[in-house]
Structure formats: structure tokens, C-alpha cells
Design a protein around this motif. Structure first.
Motif, PDB file in Angstrom:
ATOM      1  N   LEU A 234       0.841  -1.186   0.000  1.00  0.00           N
ATOM      2  CA  LEU A 234       0.000   0.000   0.000  1.00  0.00           C
ATOM      3  C   LEU A 234       0.880   1.241   0.000  1.00  0.00           C
ATOM      4  O   LEU A 234       1.902   1.275   0.688  1.00  0.00           O
ATOM      5  CB  LEU A 234      -0.911   0.023   1.233  1.00  0.00           C
ATOM      6  CG  LEU A 234      -1.889  -1.139   1.423  1.00  0.00           C
ATOM      7  CD1 LEU A 234      -2.683  -0.941   2.707  1.00  0.00           C
ATOM      8  CD2 LEU A 234      -2.820  -1.278   0.229  1.00  0.00           C
ATOM      9  N   ALA A 235       0.488   2.241  -0.759  1.00  0.00           N
ATOM     10  CA  ALA A 235       1.178   3.532  -0.760  1.00  0.00           C
ATOM     11  C   ALA A 235       0.115   4.612  -0.882  1.00  0.00           C
ATOM     12  O   ALA A 235      -0.883   4.431  -1.579  1.00  0.00           O
ATOM     13  CB  ALA A 235       2.180   3.617  -1.908  1.00  0.00           C
ATOM     14  N   TRP A 236       0.328   5.730  -0.186  1.00  0.00           N
ATOM     15  CA  TRP A 236      -0.729   6.731  -0.125  1.00  0.00           C
ATOM     16  C   TRP A 236      -0.181   8.134  -0.270  1.00  0.00           C
ATOM     17  O   TRP A 236       1.016   8.374  -0.185  1.00  0.00           O
ATOM     18  CB  TRP A 236      -1.520   6.595   1.173  1.00  0.00           C
ATOM     19  CG  TRP A 236      -0.672   6.583   2.413  1.00  0.00           C
ATOM     20  CD1 TRP A 236      -0.254   7.650   3.159  1.00  0.00           C
ATOM     21  CD2 TRP A 236      -0.136   5.418   3.055  1.00  0.00           C
ATOM     22  NE1 TRP A 236       0.510   7.244   4.224  1.00  0.00           N
ATOM     23  CE2 TRP A 236       0.597   5.865   4.191  1.00  0.00           C
ATOM     24  CE3 TRP A 236      -0.208   4.043   2.792  1.00  0.00           C
ATOM     25  CZ2 TRP A 236       1.257   4.995   5.051  1.00  0.00           C
ATOM     26  CZ3 TRP A 236       0.459   3.173   3.655  1.00  0.00           C
ATOM     27  CH2 TRP A 236       1.170   3.646   4.765  1.00  0.00           C
ATOM     28  N   LYS A 237      -1.109   9.059  -0.502  1.00  0.00           N
ATOM     29  CA  LYS A 237      -0.755  10.437  -0.823  1.00  0.00           C
ATOM     30  C   LYS A 237      -1.602  11.398   0.003  1.00  0.00           C
ATOM     31  O   LYS A 237      -2.830  11.284   0.049  1.00  0.00           O
ATOM     32  CB  LYS A 237      -0.993  10.679  -2.323  1.00  0.00           C
ATOM     33  CG  LYS A 237      -0.806  12.125  -2.785  1.00  0.00           C
ATOM     34  CD  LYS A 237      -1.142  12.240  -4.264  1.00  0.00           C
ATOM     35  CE  LYS A 237      -0.985  13.648  -4.791  1.00  0.00           C
ATOM     36  NZ  LYS A 237      -1.328  13.748  -6.232  1.00  0.00           N
ATOM     37  N   GLY A 238      -0.947  12.344   0.668  1.00  0.00           N
ATOM     38  CA  GLY A 238      -1.662  13.412   1.344  1.00  0.00           C
ATOM     39  C   GLY A 238      -2.432  12.994   2.567  1.00  0.00           C
ATOM     40  O   GLY A 238      -3.432  13.634   2.934  1.00  0.00           O
TER      41      GLY A 238
END
Length: 284
Positions: A234-238
């Protein structure tokens, strides 16, 4: 894409298609034979090899049959269940359409999928219950890299699922830093990407470095490998990863509302450690 399982025992039908997703080349890729086999009530999609490219339980076509496909939905833990209906989803690589159907028909979310080979779309609609496009479903015949690099798609996605393997299943066909930066850019603030990788392959470290360069290692987590060796990253932004107690509370809601094994996801989730000496940060 999943490690080979025991060979299904009943009939098979074939079509011609490429691997899942897109390649970097603009030339027409060589088509691989797609074998559709059935066994013990499950229909499988292969690409001329024993590798399982997708599966569907025939009597429950919306059920997420494969363990790693279920784990690809762990992005749900990072979304507020109360605002889930606003989530715009994108899948790169159609496979057997399991995630696409689930997002569209079960979660009832705006759903787009990008698949390079039109014959894959045809096979999924004929054999895997992929419905026609409607006001919430858009099936794009196109190149995954071109789609995420299209300026008109910047910030257009809240949940991105990436599962791009070809018939040889050696490593993702789109897997470099530029590609993951484009994935970062196509996500809106608060967006989450899930990626299927093979934890036992040498390509895993290379993939991890590329994702970290795009998202930052502090914006990554991983689930422990499946028995077949699939690792969902999983990778996320903001956003910041919610505390464990919030993840557990969301997992309870997901499990009770949609019968997803979300409580197991929380137990399997851990911080991500890349082999890089330092942690690169994303560049907008």
C-alpha cells in the motif's frame, strides 16, 4: 496474478490475448493464449501457462476468490467508511475482472479499468460476468502508462489497484520510478494505491525502491506474503496512516458490512522497509 495452483480438472476454452495491463512499447505485443479452465466450481484464467491470472467462483461471481485479490482491497482501511461512496476507483490490468466487478457492483463505486488488449475485455464479458459500461463503470481499452500520464487524469482517483503481469509472470511490466510517480500524480490527496508484487522474487527490492522514490517510504506499508508469495504493498498520498485502533474499527465495519477479511488485514499490515540507504521523497 498468482502462483500456480493444482490444475483444474474440467473443460477449458481458449482465446488470444496479451498479459495483464500494458507494456512500455508502442508496438503491438505478441498475444498469448488465454486458457479458461474450471474445477471445483471455480473458473480460472491462464495465459498459456499454469500461472493463475484470475479466478471466479461460478455460483458467486462477485466473490473475491483469491487471497491476494482480497488483500488488494486493503486500501479500504485507509478510507473513511462513512465517505466511501465518494471514492473514485481505478484498476490497471483487468485480469478476470474480480476487483472491477467488486468495486462496481458490491461497493457501488465509480469504477474505471484500463486494459491493453480488447480481447481480454471480451473474454471477461463472456466468461467472467464483466457487465457493460454504465454511469459508474468505464472499461478503457488502452495503455496503463499512457492513462496515468495523461494530464487530464491528474488527481482523478482515490483508490488505485495495480496488478500488471504478463503471461511469463516474471515481474510487473510497468514497475519503474517514472511509472509510480505517474501513479502518485493520478491520485487525489487522500488517495491510496495497492500493488501486487512477488516477495520471493529478486524484482521485489527493485519495485520497493521505485515505489519509495515516488511516494516516500513513510507513506508505504505492506501485508505479509500469501502462501503463494504475493505481497500487497500500500502507498498513499496526502494523508497519515491512521492509528492501529482506527484501522481495527474500520476493519470491523468492513467485515460486518461486506464480509471482507479486514481484521486479518490489520494483523498482516506492517511498516515498509526498503533496501535503500535513504528514503526518497515524492516530487509533485
Amino acid at each position: 496474478m498468482k502462483r500456480p495452483a493444482a490444475a483444474p480438472r474440467t473443460r477449458s476454452d481458449t482465446a488470444r490475448r496479451t498479459g495483464r495491463g500494458a507494456t512500455r512499447s508502442t508496438a503491438q505485443p505478441e498475444l498469448a493464449e488465454a486458457t479458461i479452465s474450471e474445477g471445483d466450481g471455480v473458473r480460472y484464467l491462464h495465459l498459456g501457462t499454469p500461472w493463475i491470472q484470475g479466478a471466479m467462483r461460478i455460483r458467486k461471481p462477485l466473490k473475491l476468490e483469491l487471497d491476494y485479490i482480497q488483500r488488494m482491497m486493503a486500501w479500504l482501511l485507509l478510507r473513511d467508511p462513512d465517505t466511501l461512496a465518494q471514492t473514485r476507483t481505478l484498476q490497471l490490468g483487468l485480469g478476470a475482472a474480480a476487483i472491477t466487478k467488486y468495486c462496481h457492483a458490491v461497493l457501488k463505486l465509480p469504477t474505471t479499468v484500463v486494459e491493453l488488449n480488447p480481447q481480454v475485455i471480451h473474454v471477461c464479458r463472456q466468461w467472467f460476468h464483466l457487465p457493460p459500461d454504465d454511469d459508474r463503470l468505464t472499461v478503457v481499452h488502452g495503455d496503463a502508462a499512457a492513462h496515468v500520464n495523461d494530464p487530464t487524469n491528474l488527481g482523478s482517483v482515490d483508490a488505485l489497484c495495480v496488478d500488471l503481469y504478463d503471461h511469463e509472470a516474471a515481474s510487473p511490466v510497468l514497475d519503474d520510478e517514472d511509472f509510480y510517480r505517474a501513479c502518485w500524480q493520478v491520485l487525489d490527496d487522500g488517495g491510496v494505491m495497492s500493488v501486487n508484487l512477488f516477495g520471493r522474487e529478486a524484482s521485489f527490492d527493485r519495485s520497493a525502491v521505485s515505489i519509495a522514490a515516488a511516494f516516500g517510504v513513510d507513506c508505504m506499508a505492506m501485508l505479509k506474503p500469501t502462501p503463494e508469495g504475493n505481497v500487497v504493498v500500500l502507498a498513499w498520498k496526502g494523508l497519515a496512516l491512521p492509528p492501529r485502533e482506527i484501522l481495527q474499527a474500520r476493519a470491523e465495519i468492513l467485515q460486518s458490512r461486506w464480509d471482507l477479511p479486514a481484521k486479518k488485514w490489520v494483523k498482516l499490515l506492517s511498516a515498509f522497509q526498503t533496501p535503500t540507504p535513504s528514503d526518497p521523497q515524492p516530487t509533485p
